[in-house]
Design an enzyme around this catalytic site. Structure first.
Site, PDB file in Angstrom:
ATOM      1  N   ASP A  69       6.895   3.340  -1.634  1.00 44.29           N
ATOM      2  CA  ASP A  69       7.541   2.698  -0.488  1.00 44.29           C
ATOM      3  C   ASP A  69       6.657   2.861   0.750  1.00 44.29           C
ATOM      4  O   ASP A  69       6.275   3.991   1.100  1.00 44.29           O
ATOM      5  CB  ASP A  69       8.905   3.392  -0.275  1.00 44.29           C
ATOM      6  CG  ASP A  69       9.750   2.704   0.769  1.00 44.29           C
ATOM      7  OD1 ASP A  69       9.665   1.464   0.899  1.00 44.29           O
ATOM      8  OD2 ASP A  69      10.534   3.415   1.450  1.00 44.29           O
ATOM      9  N   ASN A  87      16.587  -2.263  -0.008  1.00 43.45           N
ATOM     10  CA  ASN A  87      16.194  -0.860   0.137  1.00 43.45           C
ATOM     11  C   ASN A  87      17.255  -0.033   0.843  1.00 43.45           C
ATOM     12  O   ASN A  87      17.688  -0.386   1.956  1.00 43.45           O
ATOM     13  CB  ASN A  87      14.916  -0.770   0.978  1.00 43.45           C
ATOM     14  CG  ASN A  87      13.687  -1.230   0.241  1.00 43.45           C
ATOM     15  OD1 ASN A  87      13.770  -1.802  -0.851  1.00 43.45           O
ATOM     16  ND2 ASN A  87      12.535  -0.972   0.822  1.00 43.45           N
TER      17      ASN A  87
HETATM   18  O1  G3H Z   1      11.393   3.364   5.008  1.00 35.94           O
HETATM   19  C1  G3H Z   1      11.617   4.536   5.275  1.00 35.94           C
HETATM   20  C2  G3H Z   1      12.343   5.370   4.286  1.00 35.94           C
HETATM   21  O2  G3H Z   1      13.643   5.641   4.751  1.00 35.94           O
HETATM   22  C3  G3H Z   1      11.574   6.619   3.999  1.00 35.94           C
HETATM   23  O3  G3H Z   1      11.662   7.521   5.047  1.00 35.94           O
HETATM   24  O4  G3H Z   1       9.331   8.241   5.498  1.00 35.94           O
HETATM   25  O5  G3H Z   1      11.283   9.718   6.087  1.00 35.94           O
HETATM   26  O6  G3H Z   1      10.641   9.363   3.697  1.00 35.94           O
HETATM   27  P1  G3H Z   1      10.657   8.789   5.098  1.00 35.94           P
HETATM   28  P1  13P Z   2      17.303   2.695   5.375  1.00 41.35           P
HETATM   29  O1  13P Z   2      16.993   4.154   5.421  1.00 41.35           O
HETATM   30  O2  13P Z   2      17.621   2.162   6.737  1.00 41.35           O
HETATM   31  O3  13P Z   2      18.336   2.370   4.357  1.00 41.35           O
HETATM   32  O4  13P Z   2      15.954   1.929   4.935  1.00 41.35           O
HETATM   33  C1  13P Z   2      15.388   2.192   3.684  1.00 41.35           C
HETATM   34  C2  13P Z   2      14.104   1.468   3.521  1.00 41.35           C
HETATM   35  O5  13P Z   2      13.896   0.373   4.001  1.00 41.35           O
HETATM   36  C3  13P Z   2      13.064   2.122   2.719  1.00 41.35           C
HETATM   37  O6  13P Z   2      11.879   1.374   2.683  1.00 41.35           O
HETATM   38 ZN    ZN Z   3      11.467   0.304   4.458  1.00 40.41          ZN
END
Ligand code: G3H
Ligand code: 13P
Ligand code: ZN
Length: 284
Positions: free
Chosen positions: A82, A230
């Site tokens: 991701d 997501n």
């Molecule tokens: O897109 C963001 C996701 O919620 C992942 O968040 O970078 O804190 O793991 P993180």
């Molecule tokens: P949220 O944490 O807002 O659900 O977003 C998740 C996301 O886009 C991870 O790439």
């Molecule tokens: Zn995202």
């Protein structure tokens, strides 16, 4: 089952007019919750790890847990990077068995985003790994910008057409009014823009920042061509709320299993609910 590429799941979602849930994992309990929820719903599922998750748990642990969970599952499971931001990171993930990667060049000028995404597509395609890219800037709810400033960062439909043609990417994350994290108010999605993007781009679209988006808005986005949704924040909320409740009602608890077990169950419930909203139950 072995891990499957996200593109394969999204192709089936395209044919069936539903979306596949993509849930962020950081630890064993959440990996288990994602697969347990998908099995309970008979749904295909995407497990995804951010660079932060990889830093926290270690790439070997994430990959091994996902492989084990997928191997035991009766439903198809993908492991996806991701918001990868570098070519090197993508290659490391592929080497560790990720079945899909996201290369997020959205902070780069268009030509550089295209160049980076093309480079990733060339390598990933050679080994059967699918690629998601981002055009427009999705950002976070904590970014202190006005609505009009955010709108200026939305995905441009004409640019999306060029981007997809030039990169050959498998799916595209679009900025149409969502943001990562907890919303202060209710997010307003730009459906006409989504429809326009869809009319110019013939690949599955991805909705990021979907926690806190009203169910009807998510369903409308799916009707308009979103095939991957997501979710991270809603899982975090359910997990931590459960832990907090257990610890508040029993401050003397020192067995991690008594705290993390119910949190895992709470995560299963929230993921099952999302899967039903996305229409992917019984599609495995
Ligand atoms: O897109 C963001 C996701 O919620 C992942 O968040 O970078 O804190 O793991 P993180
Ligand atoms: P949220 O944490 O807002 O659900 O977003 C998740 C996301 O886009 C991870 O790439
Ligand atoms: Zn995202």
């Amino acid at each position: 089952m072995a891990l499957v590429p996200v593109a394969q799941l999204l192709k089936q979602a395209e044919a069936g007019f539903y979306a596949v849930g993509a849930f962020n994992c950081n630890n064993m309990e959440i990996v288990q919750a994602i697969v347990a929820a998908a099995e309970a719903e008979g749904a295909p599922v995407i497990m995804q790890a951010s660079q932060g998750a990889i830093k926290y748990a270690g790439i070997e642990y994430i990959a091994a847990m996902a492989r084990l969970a997928a191997g035991r599952a009766s439903v198809p499971v993908a492991l996806h990077l991701d918001h990868g931001t570098s070519f090197e990171q993508v290659v490391q993930c592929i080497r560790h068995g990720f079945s899909s990667v996201m290369i997020d060049g959205s902070s780069l000028p268009l030509a550089e985003n295209i160049a980076l995404t093309r480079q990733v597509v060339a390598v990933a395609r050679a080994v059967g790994v699918s690629v998601e890219a981002e055009l427009g800037k999705i950002g976070g709810t904590e970014d202190n910008i006005t609505v009009s400033e955010r709108e200026a960062l939305f995905t441009d439909p004409d640019e999306a057409e060029v981007f997809v043609r030039e990169t050959g990417v498998d799916s595209l994350a679009v900025a149409v009014g969502t943001a990562h994290g907890r919303y202060r108010g209710t997010p307003e999605l730009d459906f006409p823009r989504l429809q326009k993007i869809r009319s110019k781009v013939n690949i599955p679209l991805v909705l990021h920042g979907s926690s806190g988006v009203p169910d009807d808005a998510v369903k409308e986005a799916i009707r308009l061509g979103v095939r991957k949704v997501n979710i991270d924040t809603n899982i975090r909320e359910a997990f931590i709320l459960s832990m907090r409740q257990v610890l508040l009602s029993n401050p003397g608890e020192i067995d991690p299993r008594k705290v993390l077990g119910p949190a895992r169950e709470a995560a299963v419930e929230v993921i099952r609910k999302k899967i039903r909203i996305f229409g992917s139950s019984n599609r495995a």
